[in-house]
Design a protein around this motif. Structure first.
Motif, short mmCIF file in Angstrom:
data_model
loop_
_atom_site.label_atom_id
_atom_site.label_comp_id
_atom_site.label_asym_id
_atom_site.label_seq_id
_atom_site.Cartn_x
_atom_site.Cartn_y
_atom_site.Cartn_z
N LEU A 2 25.25 87.78 29.91
CA LEU A 2 24.40 88.74 30.60
C LEU A 2 25.08 89.22 31.89
N GLY A 3 25.75 88.32 32.58
CA GLY A 3 26.49 88.72 33.78
C GLY A 3 27.62 89.69 33.46
N VAL A 4 28.33 89.43 32.38
CA VAL A 4 29.41 90.33 31.96
C VAL A 4 28.82 91.70 31.61
N LEU A 5 27.68 91.72 30.93
CA LEU A 5 27.04 92.99 30.60
C LEU A 5 26.63 93.75 31.86
N HIS A 6 26.15 93.03 32.87
CA HIS A 6 25.83 93.67 34.15
C HIS A 6 27.07 94.32 34.75
N VAL A 7 28.18 93.61 34.76
CA VAL A 7 29.41 94.13 35.34
C VAL A 7 29.90 95.34 34.55
N LEU A 8 29.92 95.23 33.24
CA LEU A 8 30.38 96.34 32.42
C LEU A 8 29.48 97.56 32.56
N HIS A 9 28.20 97.34 32.67
CA HIS A 9 27.27 98.45 32.85
C HIS A 9 27.47 99.11 34.21
N ALA A 30 16.89 100.57 34.44
CA ALA A 30 16.06 99.87 33.46
C ALA A 30 16.88 98.88 32.63
N PHE A 31 18.11 99.22 32.31
CA PHE A 31 18.96 98.32 31.54
C PHE A 31 19.20 97.02 32.30
N ASP A 32 19.46 97.16 33.60
CA ASP A 32 19.66 95.97 34.43
C ASP A 32 18.38 95.13 34.53
N ALA A 33 17.24 95.79 34.56
CA ALA A 33 15.97 95.07 34.61
C ALA A 33 15.73 94.29 33.32
N VAL A 34 16.10 94.87 32.19
CA VAL A 34 15.96 94.17 30.91
C VAL A 34 16.87 92.95 30.87
N LEU A 35 18.11 93.12 31.35
CA LEU A 35 19.03 91.98 31.39
C LEU A 35 18.50 90.88 32.31
N ALA A 36 17.90 91.27 33.42
CA ALA A 36 17.32 90.28 34.33
C ALA A 36 16.15 89.57 33.66
N GLY A 37 15.34 90.28 32.92
CA GLY A 37 14.24 89.66 32.18
C GLY A 37 14.74 88.67 31.14
N LEU A 38 15.81 89.02 30.45
CA LEU A 38 16.41 88.10 29.49
C LEU A 38 16.96 86.86 30.19
N ALA A 39 17.55 87.05 31.35
CA ALA A 39 18.08 85.91 32.12
C ALA A 39 16.96 84.98 32.53
N VAL A 40 15.83 85.53 32.94
CA VAL A 40 14.69 84.69 33.32
C VAL A 40 14.16 83.94 32.10
N ALA A 41 14.11 84.60 30.96
CA ALA A 41 13.63 83.94 29.74
C ALA A 41 14.55 82.78 29.35
N VAL A 42 15.86 83.00 29.43
CA VAL A 42 16.82 81.94 29.10
C VAL A 42 16.68 80.79 30.09
N TRP A 43 16.55 81.12 31.36
CA TRP A 43 16.41 80.09 32.38
C TRP A 43 15.14 79.27 32.18
N LEU A 44 14.02 79.93 31.90
CA LEU A 44 12.76 79.20 31.69
C LEU A 44 12.84 78.29 30.46
N ALA A 49 22.54 75.10 39.08
CA ALA A 49 23.53 76.16 38.85
C ALA A 49 22.94 77.28 38.00
N LEU A 50 22.22 76.93 36.95
CA LEU A 50 21.59 77.95 36.11
C LEU A 50 20.53 78.72 36.88
N THR A 51 19.83 78.05 37.78
CA THR A 51 18.84 78.73 38.62
C THR A 51 19.53 79.74 39.53
N GLY A 52 20.65 79.37 40.11
CA GLY A 52 21.39 80.30 40.95
C GLY A 52 21.86 81.53 40.19
N VAL A 53 22.33 81.34 38.98
CA VAL A 53 22.77 82.47 38.16
C VAL A 53 21.57 83.35 37.81
#
Length: 99
Positions: free
Chosen positions: A89-96, A39-53, A22-26
């Motif tokens: 991070l998902g909420v931040l994506h939506v709000l952004h 760029a903001f979305d890319a930073v959030l995606a990078g943070l998501a990958v770091a959390v997942w790893l 489930a975390l991998t899917g997110v």
């Protein structure tokens, strides 16, 4: 009915696998949003990958049945924190995306 103690470790291992899946899917969805955004979305995606790893590193041995690694008592709280971080991070994506 007697309890079969041999099934409990298998159920636990499967639960850890489902959690990691489930975390991998997110994380994959976050990456997809990061690649299609600015760029903001890319930073959030990078943070998501770091959390997942980090979560994958902590929980891999439990999910594969290789046994709990040292400090396994932190697996559950760290996984819950990672799930909350990915949700944030998902909420931040939506709000952004709404602005």
């Amino acid at each position: 009915m007697t309890r079969d103690p041999g099934l409990q470790p298998e159920r636990t291992r499967l639960a850890w696998r489902r959690t990691l899946l489930a975390l991998t899917g997110v994380a994959v969805l976050e990456i997809r949003l990061g690649l299609t955004g600015d760029a903001f979305d890319a930073v959030l995606a990078g943070l998501a990958v770091a959390v997942w790893l980090a979560t994958l590193r902590v929980d891999w041995r439990r999910a594969t049945g290789a046994g709990p690694r040292r400090g396994h008592r932190w697996s559950f709280p760290l996984t819950a924190l990672a799930a909350a971080a990915l949700a944030l991070l998902g909420v931040l994506h939506v709000l952004h995306g709404l602005r």
